[in-house]
Design a protein around this motif. Structure first.
Motif, mmCIF file in Angstrom:
data_model
loop_
_atom_site.group_PDB
_atom_site.id
_atom_site.type_symbol
_atom_site.label_atom_id
_atom_site.label_comp_id
_atom_site.label_asym_id
_atom_site.label_seq_id
_atom_site.Cartn_x
_atom_site.Cartn_y
_atom_site.Cartn_z
ATOM 1 N N VAL A 1 2.398 -1.078 5.625
ATOM 2 C CA VAL A 1 3.718 -0.531 5.904
ATOM 3 C C VAL A 1 3.839 -0.183 7.387
ATOM 4 C CG1 VAL A 1 5.397 1.253 5.328
ATOM 5 C CG2 VAL A 1 3.827 0.405 3.567
ATOM 6 N N ASP B 1 2.601 2.855 -6.418
ATOM 7 C CA ASP B 1 2.878 4.272 -6.638
ATOM 8 C C ASP B 1 4.332 4.482 -7.061
ATOM 9 O OD1 ASP B 1 0.302 4.932 -6.005
ATOM 10 O OD2 ASP B 1 0.763 5.708 -4.001
ATOM 11 N N THR B 2 5.241 3.763 -6.421
ATOM 12 C CA THR B 2 6.663 3.885 -6.767
ATOM 13 C C THR B 2 6.914 3.413 -8.191
ATOM 14 O OG1 THR B 2 7.311 3.576 -4.453
ATOM 15 C CG2 THR B 2 8.997 3.187 -6.127
ATOM 16 N N HIS C 1 8.967 1.848 0.102
ATOM 17 C CA HIS C 1 8.001 2.571 0.923
ATOM 18 C C HIS C 1 8.697 3.734 1.628
ATOM 19 C CE1 HIS C 1 5.766 -1.082 0.175
ATOM 20 N NE2 HIS C 1 6.617 -1.799 0.894
ATOM 21 N N SER D 1 1.429 1.226 -1.919
ATOM 22 C CA SER D 1 2.649 2.021 -1.814
ATOM 23 C C SER D 1 3.634 1.621 -2.905
ATOM 24 C CB SER D 1 3.276 1.818 -0.439
ATOM 25 O OG SER D 1 4.560 2.399 -0.360
ATOM 26 N N ASP E 1 4.064 6.559 3.828
ATOM 27 C CA ASP E 1 3.238 5.391 3.490
ATOM 28 C C ASP E 1 2.849 4.567 4.711
ATOM 29 O OD1 ASP E 1 3.291 5.752 0.636
ATOM 30 O OD2 ASP E 1 5.370 5.077 0.669
ATOM 31 N N ARG F 1 -0.339 2.251 5.121
ATOM 32 C CA ARG F 1 -0.941 1.956 3.815
ATOM 33 C C ARG F 1 -0.698 0.497 3.435
ATOM 34 N NH1 ARG F 1 0.937 5.361 -1.038
ATOM 35 N NH2 ARG F 1 -0.974 4.466 -1.921
ATOM 36 N N LYS G 1 0.874 -2.355 1.462
ATOM 37 C CA LYS G 1 2.156 -2.345 0.767
ATOM 38 C C LYS G 1 1.992 -2.390 -0.751
ATOM 39 C CE LYS G 1 5.072 -4.290 4.415
ATOM 40 N NZ LYS G 1 5.957 -5.400 4.817
#
Length: 376
Positions: free
Chosen positions: A75, A101-102, A86, A98, A90, A93, A95
């Motif tokens: 990111v 996690d979403t 993102h 990130s 983030d 990190r 991608k």
């Protein structure tokens, strides 16, 4: 015409799931069986950038049970306006992490599979294995042709999208039922003729528009509802607020796809040197000329020490003059990702100054050689 549903339904929905997807189940011709098919579907998304950021949350919240993400990038600040999966927290990190996690925050019950690697001819078969369909949000032509061919050989449908500045397009490739990407685009464009997002820009909302179209296609394929974009391309112009449709058919004389090939070579991405190889040459003290063809503001953000800044526009206006001033040392041409450098390489080669392109540009140099160098 509608196609048969791509997958069989998963087990019965729990009461919590029925409540969650109640509004979708009310759609005519949909119902809980269609929702169970989505739950059983395994979809692979190529790219967690602009299109991926629009596609991935929609897939998760719609109820796709298994989502794979392929991306080898991290990111960067310039990603945030159009890659809203993102956040500023983030930055730096991977991608895929990130994005995962979403998705898990949206629905912790879905399965997320991560592939923090660039899709290549060597790993495509392994990565596509175990998925029912592919959504291609890649941003370069070698990857688009690779995804098409790998999915064709695996018998999978590919929903693809592309965004350029303030417009975009979306379509469906599925050789088992109709035409595919090579029937529409038998040959890639000339290197450098289509600027990348980093070079030409992209309207953030256009990523959302095209991404939404892609997810709608995925839903139709999995559930067997509606009319898929097989043999049709939807083209959107955000500035005019207009859509149009292009129809195409199978190419009866096209050579069959029988194996994966060198897609960089096919797309004319040649004459390159890797960041690691260039770094080794510089450390060894080998003579060289580093020609940076980006804009001055880009060089202010990040540059390789010792580079000679000559923007591409100058090379295009006076390639002979630039070539005459370069000298005889080996020439390495640098831009952000490599597209402009390839255009400059061809112009300078015609003017008598042969050189190579830094593969992946300054972005790859920052990633692979000098992580302290800002990425943009």
């Amino acid at each position: 015409m509608p196609l048969p549903p791509l997958v069989e339904p998963a087990q019965e929905l729990t009461p919590e799931q029925e409540a969650r997807y109640a509004r979708t189940a009310q759609l005519p011709g949909f119902g809980t069986v269609a929702q169970r098919r989505l739950r059983a579907a395994r979809v692979l998304v190529i790219g967690a950038g602009g299109l991926g950021s629009a596609v991935l949350p929609l897939l998760a919240s719609t109820g796709f049970g298994t989502i794979g993400i392929v991306d080898d990038d991290r990111v960067e600040p310039s990603n945030l306006p159009r890659q809203n999966i993102h956040t500023p927290a983030d930055l730096g990190r991977p991608k895929v992490e990130s994005a995962a996690d979403t998705l898990r925050a949206l629905d912790p019950t879905i399965e997320v599979r991560l592939f923090a690697e660039r899709l290549t001819a060597a790993n495509a078969s392994r990565i596509l294995s175990g998925f029912d369909l592919v959504l291609d949000g890649s941003d370069n032509f070698p990857t688009r042709y690779l995804v098409n061919d790998a999915a064709l050989l695996a018998g999978l449908p590919v929903v693809w999208g592309a965004v350029h500045q303030t417009g975009g397009q979306a379509g469906l490739s599925w050789a088992a039922h109709g035409p595919h990407y090579r029937d529409l685009f038998p040959q890639p464009p000339e290197p450098g003729s289509v600027p990348s997002c980093a070079e030409a820009g992209a309207l953030p909302s256009e990523c959302a528009t095209i991404g939404s179209l892609m997810v709608s296609e995925a839903i139709k394929l999995v559930t067997g509802t509606g009319e898929p974009l097989l043999g049709r391309v939807v083209v959107h112009d955000a500035l005019r607020g207009a859509f149009r449709e292009l129809a195409y058919e199978r190419d009866p004389v096209a050579a069959p796809v029988t194996a994966l090939i060198d897609y960089d070579l096919f797309c004319g991405v040649t004459a390159t040197v890797s960041p690691a190889e260039l770094h080794a040459r510089l450390v060894a003290g080998e003579p060289h000329t580093l020609l940076d063809v980006r804009e001055p503001w880009e060089a202010d953000v990040a540059s390789i020490p010792g580079s000679l800044l000559v923007p591409l526009g100058v090379v295009q206006r006076d390639a002979d003059g630039v070539a005459a001033r370069l000298g005889d040392d080996p020439l390495v041409i640098v831009c952000h990702h490599g597209v402009r450098a390839e255009t400059a390489r061809e112009l300078l080669a015609a003017a008598g100054a042969s050189g190579v392109v830094l593969a992946g540009g300054i972005d790859a140099w920052s990633r692979d050689v000098d992580p302290a160098l800002p990425r943009y």
